[in-house]
Design a protein around this motif. Structure first.
Motif, PDB file in Angstrom:
ATOM      1  N   LYS A 150       0.834  -1.196   0.000  1.00  0.00           N
ATOM      2  CA  LYS A 150       0.000   0.000   0.000  1.00  0.00           C
ATOM      3  C   LYS A 150       0.873   1.253   0.000  1.00  0.00           C
ATOM      4  O   LYS A 150       1.809   1.374   0.783  1.00  0.00           O
ATOM      5  N   GLY A 151       0.542   2.157  -0.904  1.00  0.00           N
ATOM      6  CA  GLY A 151       1.264   3.419  -0.984  1.00  0.00           C
ATOM      7  C   GLY A 151       2.536   3.364  -1.814  1.00  0.00           C
ATOM      8  O   GLY A 151       3.158   4.385  -2.064  1.00  0.00           O
ATOM      9  N   LYS A 152       2.907   2.176  -2.259  1.00  0.00           N
ATOM     10  CA  LYS A 152       4.116   2.044  -3.074  1.00  0.00           C
ATOM     11  C   LYS A 152       3.784   2.254  -4.542  1.00  0.00           C
ATOM     12  O   LYS A 152       2.713   1.892  -5.002  1.00  0.00           O
ATOM     13  N   THR A 153       4.710   2.836  -5.251  1.00  0.00           N
ATOM     14  CA  THR A 153       4.568   3.014  -6.686  1.00  0.00           C
ATOM     15  C   THR A 153       5.451   1.979  -7.360  1.00  0.00           C
ATOM     16  O   THR A 153       6.676   2.097  -7.351  1.00  0.00           O
ATOM     17  N   LEU A 154       4.816   0.957  -7.905  1.00  0.00           N
ATOM     18  CA  LEU A 154       5.542  -0.107  -8.581  1.00  0.00           C
ATOM     19  C   LEU A 154       5.199  -0.092 -10.061  1.00  0.00           C
ATOM     20  O   LEU A 154       4.110   0.337 -10.453  1.00  0.00           O
ATOM     21  N   GLY A 155       6.098  -0.583 -10.858  1.00  0.00           N
ATOM     22  CA  GLY A 155       5.839  -0.722 -12.288  1.00  0.00           C
ATOM     23  C   GLY A 155       4.999  -1.957 -12.554  1.00  0.00           C
ATOM     24  O   GLY A 155       4.809  -2.804 -11.670  1.00  0.00           O
ATOM     25  N   ASP A 156       4.522  -2.065 -13.781  1.00  0.00           N
ATOM     26  CA  ASP A 156       3.675  -3.201 -14.152  1.00  0.00           C
ATOM     27  C   ASP A 156       4.352  -4.539 -13.863  1.00  0.00           C
ATOM     28  O   ASP A 156       3.739  -5.442 -13.291  1.00  0.00           O
ATOM     29  N   ALA A 157       5.609  -4.673 -14.243  1.00  0.00           N
ATOM     30  CA  ALA A 157       6.328  -5.936 -14.029  1.00  0.00           C
ATOM     31  C   ALA A 157       6.459  -6.249 -12.544  1.00  0.00           C
ATOM     32  O   ALA A 157       6.363  -7.417 -12.140  1.00  0.00           O
ATOM     33  N   GLU A 158       6.636  -5.229 -11.732  1.00  0.00           N
ATOM     34  CA  GLU A 158       6.757  -5.455 -10.290  1.00  0.00           C
ATOM     35  C   GLU A 158       5.430  -5.899  -9.680  1.00  0.00           C
ATOM     36  O   GLU A 158       5.413  -6.752  -8.782  1.00  0.00           O
ATOM     37  N   TRP A 159       4.312  -5.344 -10.156  1.00  0.00           N
ATOM     38  CA  TRP A 159       3.007  -5.791  -9.665  1.00  0.00           C
ATOM     39  C   TRP A 159       2.748  -7.229 -10.087  1.00  0.00           C
ATOM     40  O   TRP A 159       2.210  -8.026  -9.304  1.00  0.00           O
ATOM     41  N   ILE A 160       3.138  -7.572 -11.303  1.00  0.00           N
ATOM     42  CA  ILE A 160       2.980  -8.959 -11.754  1.00  0.00           C
ATOM     43  C   ILE A 160       3.816  -9.888 -10.885  1.00  0.00           C
ATOM     44  O   ILE A 160       3.329 -10.931 -10.440  1.00  0.00           O
ATOM     45  N   ASP A 161       5.050  -9.515 -10.607  1.00  0.00           N
ATOM     46  CA  ASP A 161       5.901 -10.324  -9.727  1.00  0.00           C
ATOM     47  C   ASP A 161       5.265 -10.489  -8.348  1.00  0.00           C
ATOM     48  O   ASP A 161       5.304 -11.578  -7.766  1.00  0.00           O
ATOM     49  N   ALA A 162       4.664  -9.423  -7.830  1.00  0.00           N
ATOM     50  CA  ALA A 162       4.011  -9.483  -6.517  1.00  0.00           C
ATOM     51  C   ALA A 162       2.867 -10.493  -6.530  1.00  0.00           C
ATOM     52  O   ALA A 162       2.695 -11.271  -5.579  1.00  0.00           O
ATOM     53  N   MET A 163       2.094 -10.526  -7.622  1.00  0.00           N
ATOM     54  CA  MET A 163       0.979 -11.477  -7.720  1.00  0.00           C
ATOM     55  C   MET A 163       1.475 -12.906  -7.904  1.00  0.00           C
ATOM     56  O   MET A 163       0.862 -13.841  -7.378  1.00  0.00           O
ATOM     57  N   VAL A 164       2.578 -13.077  -8.631  1.00  0.00           N
ATOM     58  CA  VAL A 164       3.147 -14.413  -8.799  1.00  0.00           C
ATOM     59  C   VAL A 164       3.624 -14.938  -7.441  1.00  0.00           C
ATOM     60  O   VAL A 164       3.379 -16.089  -7.087  1.00  0.00           O
TER      61      VAL A 164
END
Length: 114
Positions: free
Chosen positions: A69-83
């Motif tokens: 929450k509150g972090k600005t991540l790139g698309d690839a980083e959000w995908i990594d987080a979901m993986v």
């Protein structure tokens, strides 16, 4: 064939599964918490959903509020987080050949069953 990314603990996901069962169409249930999608699968799913990865994140999950929450991540980083944390993936997701929807509200399933 239609697929549903399903979490049996989720009321909306159970409702979506019931709608698919009522439709009479063949479908496959993917228990994504038990067999999480690989990065390439998740990227393809996001493409079919026609959304940004952040839009697929469940913002009410404890892991999100504590770690992202509150972090600005790139698309690839959000995908990594979901993986790494498939609980972050919004549900239920219904997929047909070239299209996918997040079935919230459940009536959205009609978009796939046409």
């Amino acid at each position: 064939m239609i697929q549903i990314y399903h979490n049996n603990r989720c009321t909306k996901s159970r409702q979506a599964l019931q709608e698919l069962e009522k439709s009479g169409q063949a479908f496959e249930v993917i228990y994504y918490l038990e067999t999480p999608p690989a990065k390439a699968q998740l990227e393809e799913l996001i493409k079919k959903l026609n959304i940004k990865p952040f839009e697929l994140i469940r913002k009410g999950e404890k892991i999100y509020t504590e770690n992202y929450k509150g972090k600005t991540l790139g698309d690839a980083e959000w995908i990594d987080a979901m993986v790494e944390n498939p609980i972050l993936i919004e549900r239920p997701i219904i997929v047909s050949e070239n299209k996918a929807i997040i079935a919230r509200p459940t009536e959205r399933i009609k978009e796939i069953l046409r």
